[in-house]
Scaffold this motif. Sequence first.
Motif, PDB file in Angstrom:
ATOM      1  N   LYS A  26      -6.324  -6.427  -8.930  1.00 15.52           N
ATOM      2  CA  LYS A  26      -5.418  -5.373  -9.386  1.00 15.52           C
ATOM      3  C   LYS A  26      -4.369  -5.148  -8.312  1.00 15.52           C
ATOM      4  CE  LYS A  26      -5.276  -0.558 -10.944  1.00 15.52           C
ATOM      5  NZ  LYS A  26      -6.069   0.684 -11.173  1.00 15.52           N
TER       6      LYS A  26
ATOM      7  N   ARG B 197      -1.369  -3.563  -6.046  1.00 13.35           N
ATOM      8  CA  ARG B 197      -1.008  -2.200  -5.656  1.00 13.35           C
ATOM      9  C   ARG B 197       0.225  -1.768  -6.430  1.00 13.35           C
ATOM     10  NH1 ARG B 197      -1.624  -1.459   0.802  1.00 13.35           N
ATOM     11  NH2 ARG B 197      -1.103   0.645   0.119  1.00 13.35           N
ATOM     12  N   CYS B 198       0.444  -0.457  -6.489  1.00 12.95           N
ATOM     13  CA  CYS B 198       1.614   0.043  -7.206  1.00 12.95           C
ATOM     14  C   CYS B 198       2.886  -0.389  -6.477  1.00 12.95           C
ATOM     15  CB  CYS B 198       1.542   1.557  -7.356  1.00 12.95           C
ATOM     16  SG  CYS B 198       2.012   2.498  -5.900  1.00 12.95           S
TER      17      CYS B 198
ATOM     18  N   GLU C  13       7.538   3.141  -5.945  1.00 14.38           N
ATOM     19  CA  GLU C  13       6.763   4.320  -6.329  1.00 14.38           C
ATOM     20  C   GLU C  13       6.126   4.970  -5.093  1.00 14.38           C
ATOM     21  OE1 GLU C  13       3.953   3.747  -9.446  1.00 14.38           O
ATOM     22  OE2 GLU C  13       5.322   2.518 -10.654  1.00 14.38           O
ATOM     23  N   THR C  14       5.602   4.130  -4.203  1.00 15.44           N
ATOM     24  CA  THR C  14       5.003   4.662  -2.971  1.00 15.44           C
ATOM     25  C   THR C  14       6.027   5.449  -2.166  1.00 15.44           C
ATOM     26  OG1 THR C  14       3.448   2.814  -2.848  1.00 15.44           O
ATOM     27  CG2 THR C  14       3.866   4.018  -0.812  1.00 15.44           C
TER      28      THR C  14
ATOM     29  N   ASN D 283      -2.168   4.657  -1.609  1.00 14.73           N
ATOM     30  CA  ASN D 283      -1.825   5.176  -2.927  1.00 14.73           C
ATOM     31  C   ASN D 283      -3.050   5.774  -3.613  1.00 14.73           C
ATOM     32  OD1 ASN D 283       1.071   4.271  -3.237  1.00 14.73           O
ATOM     33  ND2 ASN D 283       0.113   2.301  -2.831  1.00 14.73           N
TER      34      ASN D 283
END
Length: 560
Positions: free
Chosen positions: A182, A184-185, A189-190, A364
């Motif tokens: 998965k 990371r964003c 966005e962070t 996050n």
Amino acid sequence: MRYKLQMMDTDFGVGMFAAMPDANLSFNEMTDYLRKHPHDDYMHEFVLQGFKDFRTRKLQKLIKEAMKDKGQSDPILTAVMYEACICHSRQAPLLPLFDGLDPAALLDFTPAIHIRSRLVKDQPLHREWINLFGENIFTLAPLPAPEDAPEPLYSQTDLDLPTSISASVIRKELNSQLPPAKPRCPLEETIERAFGALDKADAFLGPVMAHKASLSPIASLRHWMVKTRSVNGTLSNSLEGIQTSYGRGLSRKQADASCCMEMAERFSSYASANKDGLVGYKQKYPLTYGTYDELSQDAINPNDVRLEVPYASQKLHWLEGQRPDGNGGTTSILIPAQFIFLFCNLDEQSLFSALGSTGLASGNTITEAKVAALTEVIERDSDATMLYDPKRCFHIETDDPEISKLLDGYKTDGIDVWFMDMTTELGVPCYKSVVLGKHGDVNKGGGCSLNGQSALVSALTETAYPYPGPTSGPAPEGLETRRLEDLPNYSTGSAKGDLMVLEKTLMANGYTPAYVDMTRKDLDIPVTRAVIPGLELISDFDQYSRVSPRLFQNYLAIFK
């Protein structure tokens, strides 16, 4: 008492700070305050450092006055004056004035470890070895062979350590249990979330500025303000000061994300306290005051942590953290608050000469924060146990166009950067990047990650050498060349999977981590501190340091 946080020095690019009284106090005012608040670590250290440049004749007079009754009438002043004579070479000739005094009688009247360290019988021998090892690590000086070295610290029985289990083995064992990868964003966005939260919390002081003193192609810094207010025991203090957070990366987005997340974790690490405990966090943190033996809940035994001096059943303030139970869940455990927070000046004695930010991390998600915290502790442990060994050093080459372009830029600029494999018996990839200055200075950066490529690039961008900058000194001759793509990679592609690998690796080797969730109400950015009993927390190699059996074993292995 109001205090201000002030940078006193830098060490390998890291600022060294001290808390100083905001008011201009006389010597008598400071010592009167200490008599009422003997465990105020801020004031104690300020008075102690003041003795460094104190007139020797005046200090001599004060000691003679105090020793008329062997310090019994004013043990607090006697304790700090005794510390001045053992800590400051300028005042060391006055130490005989304390003849007839049992230093152990002063232990209850100082918050610091200075006297406790001096009373450890084998500390002089440890100091001899620490000086040798420190010269090797920080200046790359060769080590003497065992037959030419000081008396051995450990017997062979002491060095019969359990067989280690590597992260590579654990990664294979967990392969069928791991969650799907998965990512990371997105960095955007962070950045947006972190800078927005910090802005609302009124943390910023001025704009983002360029930072030139590292090998990172893009680096930035930003100043911010720390403010705390603590009422605890006999103490009622405030602390205020300017701090600087840095961001580095191969792109502007990476540098900005690095900077804002570092700021979030540091902003969260300065705690305020009142009668209800620590305040400002999403979790409630009442404090339990007592000795380890008095606690009714499960707690970390301070003597299981690699302290510079043994824990001697002092009363401490404890808060509740969590540790993995080995079955996918967690259990509660009490942890000393001073293990967790920066400049934690509660009304208690200190267990460290100075404890930095090792194991402090943001993310996050809280899982990402835990992964970053664990790898930071493992990196610091490698700094404290892995010696400089030319056989572990290498240059790097790669097919990655971005990294290749950066390496070519260093060569064009006359900067010779090389690396050392710092991976410990845990098997989690850890690397040190090195650039030698023209005058023999050693400029370093470190990185640790389940992904060896990420660890090495992190070390590279952390190296405190300006780029573009002056021509460096040459690397040692005869270094092998490794390919970046061939470095080990045990990452699972998800924070949850990586945490599983790291925690199981640590626990398989007898090191169970514990965490405190430091997420603040006003930021809502996940921050944690990890404590791993048994691994090294401090790698300063100073007069308080102790040589661990693992470090001594690694020294002997170089000569086998």
